[in-house]
Design a protein around this motif. Structure first.
Motif, PDB file in Angstrom:
ATOM      1  N   GLN A 172      82.238  57.877  19.221  1.00  0.00           N
ATOM      2  CA  GLN A 172      81.195  58.877  19.419  1.00  0.00           C
ATOM      3  C   GLN A 172      81.736  60.290  19.583  1.00  0.00           C
ATOM      4  O   GLN A 172      81.190  61.245  19.033  1.00  0.00           O
ATOM      5  CB  GLN A 172      80.361  58.514  20.650  1.00  0.00           C
ATOM      6  CG  GLN A 172      79.226  59.483  20.936  1.00  0.00           C
ATOM      7  CD  GLN A 172      78.219  59.567  19.801  1.00  0.00           C
ATOM      8  OE1 GLN A 172      78.012  58.600  19.079  1.00  0.00           O
ATOM      9  NE2 GLN A 172      77.605  60.726  19.630  1.00  0.00           N
ATOM     10  N   SER A 177      83.978  52.915  22.121  1.00  0.00           N
ATOM     11  CA  SER A 177      82.744  53.706  22.085  1.00  0.00           C
ATOM     12  C   SER A 177      83.042  55.195  22.233  1.00  0.00           C
ATOM     13  O   SER A 177      82.440  56.031  21.557  1.00  0.00           O
ATOM     14  CB  SER A 177      81.789  53.255  23.194  1.00  0.00           C
ATOM     15  OG  SER A 177      81.295  51.961  22.942  1.00  0.00           O
ATOM     16  N   GLN A 186      77.978  51.781  22.402  1.00  0.00           N
ATOM     17  CA  GLN A 186      77.308  53.063  22.617  1.00  0.00           C
ATOM     18  C   GLN A 186      75.830  52.927  22.981  1.00  0.00           C
ATOM     19  O   GLN A 186      75.292  53.745  23.718  1.00  0.00           O
ATOM     20  CB  GLN A 186      77.438  53.917  21.352  1.00  0.00           C
ATOM     21  CG  GLN A 186      78.880  54.189  20.956  1.00  0.00           C
ATOM     22  CD  GLN A 186      78.978  54.823  19.594  1.00  0.00           C
ATOM     23  OE1 GLN A 186      78.394  55.868  19.351  1.00  0.00           O
ATOM     24  NE2 GLN A 186      79.713  54.199  18.687  1.00  0.00           N
TER      25      GLN A 186
END
Length: 256
Positions: free
Chosen positions: A194, A190, A149
């Protein structure tokens, strides 16, 4: 053909030629203050700084053993992946004198700090473009290994940019399909971390899409997001933004 050339630069007069297409070896007597205009993130092996020319200088804490691997990146071009542009050495052009490299500055928000008002359809379209660029590079024999990220940036107009591309593999065999699948799983990790979050997809249909993407690499993250949006919209409001997507996932957990 190797696109490297060398230039000797005095520490008090540094020139970065932006129109130059070849990777350069820059030899300095010392690292100039102009390379340290602004501090950026601090990583495990290096720290990044904005230079007075608006580029980024990545300075390693200690000697690395893969300088020749970095030179291979001069053979690859990408608008989305920010490859090292110029290698920086102190005093002499020797691997043990390598201190870091220069690269262009990545515009946009870090993937771990995205605004909730980002429109989700253009976001998914841009992600598909990133996935296609990953495939293009994989077919050329290069596989990115650090799609976390903190290394992914998003601009609402320009789409995705990936930095810290100095961790990669080069393959000379024909296992591109499997290599691309591994890259997709890396990116999906990622995306799931997220945008979806751990413990927020008890719904079996959503769970299956996450597993197909993040665990097996059978579908792209953009496809996973499209399918999960469709699942949530069966019971929740229409998804227009990343914030809507997040709220629907929360509602799906409550409605379970």
């Amino acid at each position: 053909m190797n696109n490297l050339f060398t230039e000797k630069i005095k520490c008090d007069r540094v020139y970065i030629y932006k129109k130059r297409k070849m990777m350069a070896n820059i030899i300095l007597d010392e690292i100039p203050k102009s390379y340290y205009t602004q501090r950026l993130n601090r990583g495990v092996s290096a720290r990044c700084y904005v230079t007075d020319t608006g580029d980024v200088f990545k300075k390693y804490y200690q000697q690395i053993g893969y300088v020749n691997m970095l030179k291979l990146l001069s053979e690859f071009k990408s608008d989305m992946f920010v490859f090292p542009r110029d290698l920086v050495f102190l005093h002499e052009l020797k691997d043990e004198n390598f201190v870091g490299y220069l690269m262009r500055f990545a515009q946009g928000q870090r993937f771990d700090s995205l605004d909730e008002d980002i429109k989700i359809r253009p976001f998914i379209k841009h992600m598909l473009e990133l996935e296609r660029e990953m495939l293009r590079l994989t077919e050329q024999g290069i596989i990115m290994e650090d799609l976390n990220q903190g290394n992914i940036f998003y601009d609402k107009e320009k789409g995705f940019t990936v930095v810290d591309t100095d961790l990669f593999e080069v393959t000379l065999d024909d296992s591109f399909k499997q290599m691309y699948r591994e890259s997709i799983k890396d990116l999906a990790e990622s995306v799931v971390s997220q945008l979806i979050g751990v413990g927020r997809y008890e719904n079996k249909a959503i769970q299956q899409e996450v597993f197909n993407c993040a665990a097996h690499g059978n579908i792209r993250p953009s496809t996973m997001l499209e399918r999960i949006i469709a699942i949530t919209e069966q019971e929740c409001p229409k998804v227009e933004t990343l914030g809507d997507f997040d709220r629907n996932l929360t509602l799906m957990k409550v409605l379970k």
